[in-house]
Design an enzyme around this catalytic site. Structure first.
Site, short mmCIF file in Angstrom:
data_model
loop_
_atom_site.label_atom_id
_atom_site.label_comp_id
_atom_site.label_asym_id
_atom_site.label_seq_id
_atom_site.Cartn_x
_atom_site.Cartn_y
_atom_site.Cartn_z
N SER A 11 0.59 -1.15 -0.01
CA SER A 11 0.18 -0.56 -0.03
C SER A 11 0.95 1.58 -0.13
O SER A 11 2.12 1.58 -0.87
CB SER A 11 -0.98 -0.19 1.39
OG SER A 11 -2.16 1.00 0.89
N ASP B 68 -8.68 -4.96 -5.92
CA ASP B 68 -8.18 -4.14 -5.68
C ASP B 68 -8.39 -2.53 -6.26
O ASP B 68 -7.67 -2.41 -6.86
CB ASP B 68 -6.45 -3.75 -5.81
CG ASP B 68 -5.88 -3.06 -4.25
OD1 ASP B 68 -7.04 -2.53 -4.70
OD2 ASP B 68 -4.90 -2.73 -4.17
N HIS C 181 -7.37 -5.52 -1.70
CA HIS C 181 -5.97 -5.05 -0.81
C HIS C 181 -5.10 -5.90 -0.46
O HIS C 181 -3.49 -5.70 -0.08
CB HIS C 181 -6.32 -4.06 -0.29
CG HIS C 181 -4.95 -2.20 -0.48
ND1 HIS C 181 -4.89 -2.33 -1.59
CD2 HIS C 181 -4.47 -2.37 0.63
CE1 HIS C 181 -3.72 -1.84 -1.25
NE2 HIS C 181 -4.14 -0.92 0.14
#
Length: 706
Positions: free
Chosen positions: A552, A633, A665
């Site tokens: 991320s 995602d 994600h």
């Protein structure tokens, strides 16, 4: 209940028992929890509801039905209720007396749809109020995807935001709270004729729990009604974080239509609301609230409604005239003491998930809260009848511990049950864990955790695994993880360092907010200085064989590092679901995030987005790089992974691309997670030299056997 292994491997991590928080019965003698495991031999999952004896630490199985979930105590004797998913999309409510298990669980009722987050409260005599959450159709009925009419086309038309969120496209069905009553006079009987949608029939449409992560913490029930949080229906949810607290007064929980929700106004605090909880006497409510309505990681303030019948009186704990608040931490979960005079609150501080004690009235809370649990990370705290606390927690080397604490004797805490027995069953121990502080980019110190191999020898040198957390407003804490677990990397033969640079939470709001419009600035320099500190002070770390990994925002930072001088210090890099170009932030769903972190919209402040764009520095990319990005995602769409891989391949840089079409994600499915670990470890081990060491060790063992 534990997995026995000589070495902590990804298989051990992923197959180890995963326990929920422990919830005590009204008598405080037992606690219920769920536990699940996964077998890579049978490729199957097991799931149990178990009851723990709080005196002797022994537990027993109540049911091992794979579909049984979310147990709660009825509040009568030792009766448990739980939900069970059935065929055709229905949900069964089952019950059992844990002191008499000779009979099969009783089916109390069947609901025509999927329900979750059950809550129960005693109304008096033999009547209990029940509340659940579940999707409602546009006409307010319980949604059942199995029986719903299927459209002939797959087309989706939108005229407002959101289009999709997290890992799913937004539909017309909305989360809502349902209530009814349960009578136990002769036999358990749910009032199915009065199964009411609490949010139906009002002039404005509210949704609770708040998607995508809202759950049981978004609402509470008492004999006086329901409190819940919901997004402001007048605001665009993609550009505003504002969620308000509402109160629905109920007297019997048989009202055929719930009264209109009453909003709790909080003045200048206009951000997220959360964690509402009634006091033991049901007269007051404590909840959290943020100030900014475009900053999802703003500081949470603790608020009190002293009298639920007077919603105009809202009091803030540790309020200051400048609006910043005296307590510089972010309170999360809240528990009342038995008599309602004190609060127990969880909050991050300096890399730990601590438990704090404070008076239950802002007028009496003049001094800052005192931490009564400071080791590991507390995930849940429940009050026992004798005034003690049942605490669920974990640490870097223990995935689940249940303990009992007397708040008046905070130094005395007794472990009731630990899955990994302090990590010994996995070959882990607290001796592997260390921490240090170093000078950051400016006049402040940065904190970092260190995890060494279980067979650590200080006379040897180990390659460095530099792990960079996501968020960016997050932190590496002294806590367990099944996705990014530092011990997995340590047991491969690395010294793992997990720094908490500028932007990290739990170190004060000024430190966290220092990352705004500074993504590749102070945090990057903090990481450079951390690397240099390790080089100068850790003789057992071989930084010439270092690798760096992040997901991320951590993936963004690895991409940023790749284009800067620090990138040449690493033998290999790993980016999981990271940001390739900050100019692509509008392909995400929650637009308030880039608006806050880059100080405006793309068309108003394009230079801010461009300044911290990793794609501006592609000419410098040179280090071998593994890219991981998943199809579902929607926060960072898959193009953010394909683009850097295409660049790496075009430039002839050793690279690899891994994707999971069925993951978001995160990588959550055990078999996928195992592949993730295998690919990541194989990649970094190859370039750090550990692969060669492991092969030489295997050859040496083979020669000895011959």
């Amino acid at each position: 209940m534990t997995v026995r292994a000589k070495k902590f491997t990804p298989e051990v991590l992923l197959s180890a028992p995963r326990r929920s928080a422990a919830v005590p019965n009204p008598a405080g003698t037992l606690a219920v929890f769920t536990v699940s495991t996964y077998s890579f031999e049978t490729h199957s999952k097991t799931s149990e509801i178990r009851v723990l004896d709080l005196k002797n630490g022994q537990s027993r199985v109540i049911t091992d039905d794979l579909n049984a979930r979310e147990p709660i105590w009825l509040g009568k004797d030792n009766v448990l209720l739980w939900l069970k998913g059935e065929e055709k999309g229905t949900t069964i409510l089952q019950a059992a007396d844990v002191d008499d298990l000779q009979y099969a669980p009783e089916t109390v009722t069947v609901f025509n749809g999927s329900l979750s987050n059950p809550k129960v409260v005693h109304l008096g005599s033999d009547t209990f109020a029940l509340a659940f959450t579940g999707l409602a159709t546009p006409d307010g009925e319980l949604y059942n995807p199995e029986t719903a009419k299927k459209p002939h086309s797959t087309g989706k038309v939108y005229s407002s935001l959101f289009v999709r969120q997290w890992d799913a496209y937004v539909t017309e069905n909305k989360s809502t709270i349902w209530y009814t009553t349960l009578n136990v006079h002769k036999r358990m009987q749910v009032n199915t004729t009065s199964f009411i949608n609490a949010l139906k029939g009002h002039s404005f449409q509210l949704e609770s729990p708040v998607p995508p992560f809202g759950g049981a913490g978004d609402f509470d029930i008492s004999k006086n009604g329901i409190v819940f949080v919901a997004k402001d229906p007048k605001l665009d949810p993609a550009n505003h974080t504002k969620t308000d607290l509402y109160y629905i007064p109920l007297q019997t929980f048989t009202e055929s239509q719930a009264p209109s929700p009453q909003i709790v106004k909080t003045g200048n605090l206009k951000g997220y609301s959360g964690s509402p909880i009634f006091s033991p006497d049901s007269k007051s409510v404590v909840f959290t609230r943020m100030k900014s309505d475009q900053y999802e990681s703003d500081k949470t303030r603790l608020l009190l409604v002293p009298d639920i019948t007077d919603l105009t009186n809202v009091q803030e704990f540790f309020e200051t005239k400048d609006g910043e608040g005296k307590w510089d931490l972010k309170p999360e979960g809240v528990t009342f003491s038995k008599d309602g005079s004190e609060l127990y609150v969880t909050a991050e501080e300096n890399g730990r998930g601590k438990l704090f004690k404070l008076p239950a009235s802002p007028r009496h809370a003049s001094d800052l809260p005192t931490a009564i649990v400071s080791d590991g990370s507390v995930t849940d705290a429940r009050m026992l009848p004798d005034g003690k606390l049942l605490i669920s927690s974990n640490s870097l080397v223990d995935n689940s511990t249940y303990s009992i604490l007397d708040p008046s004797k905070a130094s005395e805490i007794s472990t009731v049950s630990s899955v990994s027995k302090s990590g010994k069953a996995f070959g882990l121990s607290q001796d592997q864990v260390d921490e240090f502080w170093y000078e950051g980019a400016e006049d402040y110190s940065v904190h970092a955790w260190v995890l060494k191999p279980s067979n650590f020898d200080k006379s040897k040198k180990y390659p460095l695994a530099y792990l960079i957390h996501g968020g960016p407003q997050g932190a590496w804490n002294e806590s367990w993880s099944t996705r990014w677990n530092p011990a997995v990397f340590a047991e491969q033969g690395y010294v793992v360092v997990t720094p908490n640079p500028t932007g990290s939470s739990g170190y004060g709001m000024a430190f966290q907010n220092g990352i705004r419009n500074n993504w590749g600035g102070r945090p990057y320099v903090d990481l450079v200085k951390g690397f240099e500190y390790i080089e100068a002070n850790f003789p057992y770390v071989d930084t010439s064989r270092a690798v760096a990994l992040g997901a991320s925002y951590g993936g963004y930072m690895v991409n940023w590092i790749q284009g800067h001088d620090l990138g040449r210090k690493f033998k290999a890099l790993v980016t999981h679901d990271g940001v390739f170009s900050t100019l692509n932030q509008y392909s995400s769903e929650e637009l308030f995030f880039p608006h806050h972190d880059f100080a405006g919209t793309l068309w108003e402040n394009r230079e801010n987005y461009e300044k911290w764009d990793p794609a501006r520095h592609l000419k410098n990319w040179a280090t071998p790089h593994l890219i991981i990005h998943n199809e579902l995602d929607y926060r960072l769409p898959i193009g953010e992974g394909l683009a850097p891989f295409n660049v790496l391949q075009t430039k002839g840089i050793p690279s690899k691309f891994l994707t999971f079409p069925d993951e978001n994600h995160w990588v959550l499915k055990p078999e996928n997670s195992l592949v993730w670990h295998q690919e990541v470890l194989a990649w970094i081990n190859k370039y750090s030299g550990i692969e060669q060491e492991q092969e030489e060790l295997r050859q040496g063992v083979t020669k000895l056997r011959i």
